[in-house]
Design an enzyme around this catalytic site. Structure first.
Site, PDB file in Angstrom:
ATOM      1  N   LYS A  99       0.964  -1.276   0.154  1.00 39.61           N
ATOM      2  CA  LYS A  99      -0.009  -0.027   0.036  1.00 39.61           C
ATOM      3  C   LYS A  99       0.848   1.233   0.041  1.00 39.61           C
ATOM      4  O   LYS A  99       0.528   2.265  -0.333  1.00 39.61           O
ATOM      5  CB  LYS A  99      -0.979  -0.155   1.193  1.00 39.61           C
ATOM      6  CG  LYS A  99      -2.031  -1.237   0.989  1.00 39.61           C
ATOM      7  CD  LYS A  99      -3.159  -1.130   1.946  1.00 39.61           C
ATOM      8  CE  LYS A  99      -4.274  -2.076   1.644  1.00 39.61           C
ATOM      9  NZ  LYS A  99      -3.652  -3.514   2.099  1.00 39.61           N
TER      10      LYS A  99
HETATM   11  C1  LIG Z   1      -4.379  -4.652   1.307  1.00 40.05           C
HETATM   12  C2  LIG Z   1      -3.735  -5.847   1.130  1.00 40.05           C
HETATM   13  C3  LIG Z   1      -4.048  -6.777   0.357  1.00 40.05           C
HETATM   14  C4  LIG Z   1      -5.157  -6.768  -0.475  1.00 40.05           C
HETATM   15  O1  LIG Z   1      -5.151  -5.943  -1.546  1.00 40.05           O
HETATM   16  P1  LIG Z   1      -6.377  -5.323  -2.219  1.00 40.05           P
HETATM   17  O2  LIG Z   1      -6.216  -4.302  -3.029  1.00 40.05           O
HETATM   18  O3  LIG Z   1      -7.662  -5.001  -1.232  1.00 40.05           O
HETATM   19  O4  LIG Z   1      -6.882  -6.495  -3.111  1.00 40.05           O
HETATM   20  C5  LIG Z   1      -3.373  -8.049   0.078  1.00 40.05           C
HETATM   21  N1  LIG Z   1      -1.938  -8.047   0.978  1.00 40.05           N
HETATM   22  C6  LIG Z   1      -1.772  -7.106   1.882  1.00 40.05           C
HETATM   23  C7  LIG Z   1      -0.449  -7.297   2.869  1.00 40.05           C
HETATM   24  C8  LIG Z   1      -2.544  -5.818   2.033  1.00 40.05           C
HETATM   25  O5  LIG Z   1      -2.201  -4.892   2.939  1.00 40.05           O
END
Ligand SMILES: *Cc1c(COP(=O)(O)O)cnc(C)c1O
Length: 453
Positions: A111
């Site tokens: 993220k």
């Molecule tokens: C947010 C997150 C996901 C999922 O991502 P999306 O964009 O919601 O599909 C997967 N793995 C980790 C470690 C995350 O923080």
């Protein structure tokens, strides 16, 4: 470039306004009016670029209301806090197996790719318009930490993140509450994530309060997040051997569908990605959709991969918009049916482009062991879901979405090794600055009144 809402009842906006608005007023999500097309000559020109320069070449097609030199500087700044020189290293584990590591940013999860950039876009917005901004969000872990680190110490901004007290991992809590920054407020709510979310929704519904404090939501539906995430697919594709690039399936540990959607959008822009594997944990609404055509809510069962514990995939609506021939009336009808009945059945799904897998919680430790034994590679519980049922005949690129160091207990009990990271070790000796607060709109409102910029 202008941006439209998937529900078709919001006036078109420019990039900066669409980013600042987040959710469109008609309840839809913003998308570019048209998708630029990248030619093979463009792709050849991109091949030697470093990550930030590639990101600029991509985003300049979208952020057309920001002067290019300024955009370029803002993007460069956004990737300075990544600790790996390649930003998103692509590692080869076997003949047909690659891992794209997306966890070298400040909070050790993918993220950061979007939220470092979004923080700088917000800061610019404050500067250019002479406004202040208060960012408010609820988190079950990774999003809150990444959002906080995107806005840390930025003039003109404050960020308030609600999380369920005692229900995020101790390291995730420290990433939010040990920053030492005066504009960051980690609010430990006495209640569940859903309680925090409900209180937040009520505050955002109060137009007077929202306008007076210039509140902005941080969540996974912001347009800038999706666009920033397209870039690492392009980066990875440019680094694969030619023959493999044409065949590889990108395997994406999935929750809200934001990450997979970014890859799919890039494919729509002419970059020849073969296809995607939607890899869910036991909260499997998307696995059921892509295997049966039925999109239907069910309850959430907490798992070892908590950032994928979702009930509905909020970014799915963007994909839906294209699937119904870019017809906002059809999107509205399906979303209404979904809201009223909790589901919708699709007659036809693009099975040639998407495959899906589902990983039960009990399988996660075994997958970690297998990958560790076969390749000497340590993966986090989210990435482990991606390693489930990989086709061996076809090349795969597994997106590693979080650092194993964020989940030391799960990994230690699975493979006997405790992963560490210097940034997390440093957090352990810093004072915890969290504000305990009841999960009521009144209490949160009073806190924001007292601390907003
Ligand atoms: C947010 C997150 C996901 C999922 O991502 P999306 O964009 O919601 O599909 C997967 N793995 C980790 C470690 C995350 O923080």
């Amino acid at each position: 470039m202008r941006y439209i809402s998937t529900r078709g009842q919001t006036p078109h906006l420019g990039f900066s306004d669409a980013v600042a608005t987040g959710l469109a007023p008609d309840g839809g999500l913003f998308l570019p009016e048209t998708l630029p097309q990248f030619t093979s000559a463009d792709l050849a020109r991109f091949a030697p670029l470093g990550y930030a320069d590639l990101c600029f070449e991509f985003l300049r097609r979208f952020a057309t209301d920001i002067p290019e030199a300024e955009l370029h500087a803002l993007i460069r700044e956004s990737y300075t806090r990544f600790t790996h020189p390649e930003i998103a290293p692509l590692k080869q584990l076997g003949d047909n197996l690659f891992v794209l590591e997306l966890f070298h940013g400040p909070t050790l999860a993918f993220k950061d790719f979007a939220l470092q950039l979004l923080g700088n876009l917000y800061e610019r917005q404050c500067r250019v318009r002479g406004e202040k901004i208060n960012v408010l969000g609820a988190t079950s872990g990774d999003t809150g930490a990444a959002a906080i680190h995107g806005l840390l110490g930025k003039p003109g901004t404050a960020i308030f993140i609600l999380y369920p007290d005692g229900r995020v991992s101790p390291l995730q809590e420290r990433q939010m509450a040990c920053t030492g920054a005066a504009n960051v407020f980690a609010l430990a709510v006495d209640g569940s994530f859903d309680d925090a979310q409900a209180a937040l929704k009520e505050l955002f519904g109060d137009q007077e309060f929202r306008t007076r404090h210039r509140l902005s939501a941080v969540n996974s539906i912001n347009l800038a997040r999706i666009l920033a995430q397209c870039v690492y697919y392009l980066w990875a594709w440019l680094r694969l051997p030619e023959k493999i690039g044409a065949e590889a399936e990108f395997v994406v540990p999935t929750g809200n569908f934001g990450n997979v959607l970014a890859g799919w959008l890039l494919r729509q822009m002419g970059v020849p990605l073969r296809g995607f594997r939607v890899a869910t944990n036991q909260n499997d609404i998307l696995w059921r959709l892509f295997t049966t055509g039925d999109y239907r809510v069910s309850s959430v069962a907490p798992s070892l991969a908590p950032s994928m514990d979702i009930q509905v995939a909020s970014n799915f609506e963007r994909f839906l918009y294209y699937s119904v021939g870019r017809d906002p009336a059809k999107v509205r009808a399906i979303m209404e049916e979904f809201k009223a009945t909790g589901g919708h059945r699709f007659a036809d799904f693009k099975r040639d482009i998407f495959t899906a897998s589902r990983c039960a919680d009990a399988e996660i430790p075994g997958i970690m062991q297998k990958i560790h034994r076969a390749h000497g590679y340590v993966c986090d519980p989210h990435t482990a879901c991606g390693f489930k049922d990989l086709a061996t005949a076809r090349p795969s690129v597994v997106l590693a979405t979080a650092s194993p160091a964020k989940f030391p207990d799960t990994i230690k009990s699975a493979i006997g090794v405790e992963p560490t990271d210097p940034s997390l070790e440093a957090l352990k000796s810093r004072p915890l600055d969290k504000h305990k607060i009841p999960a009521t709109p009144a209490a949160i409102r009073a806190f924001i009144e007292a601390h907003s910029v």
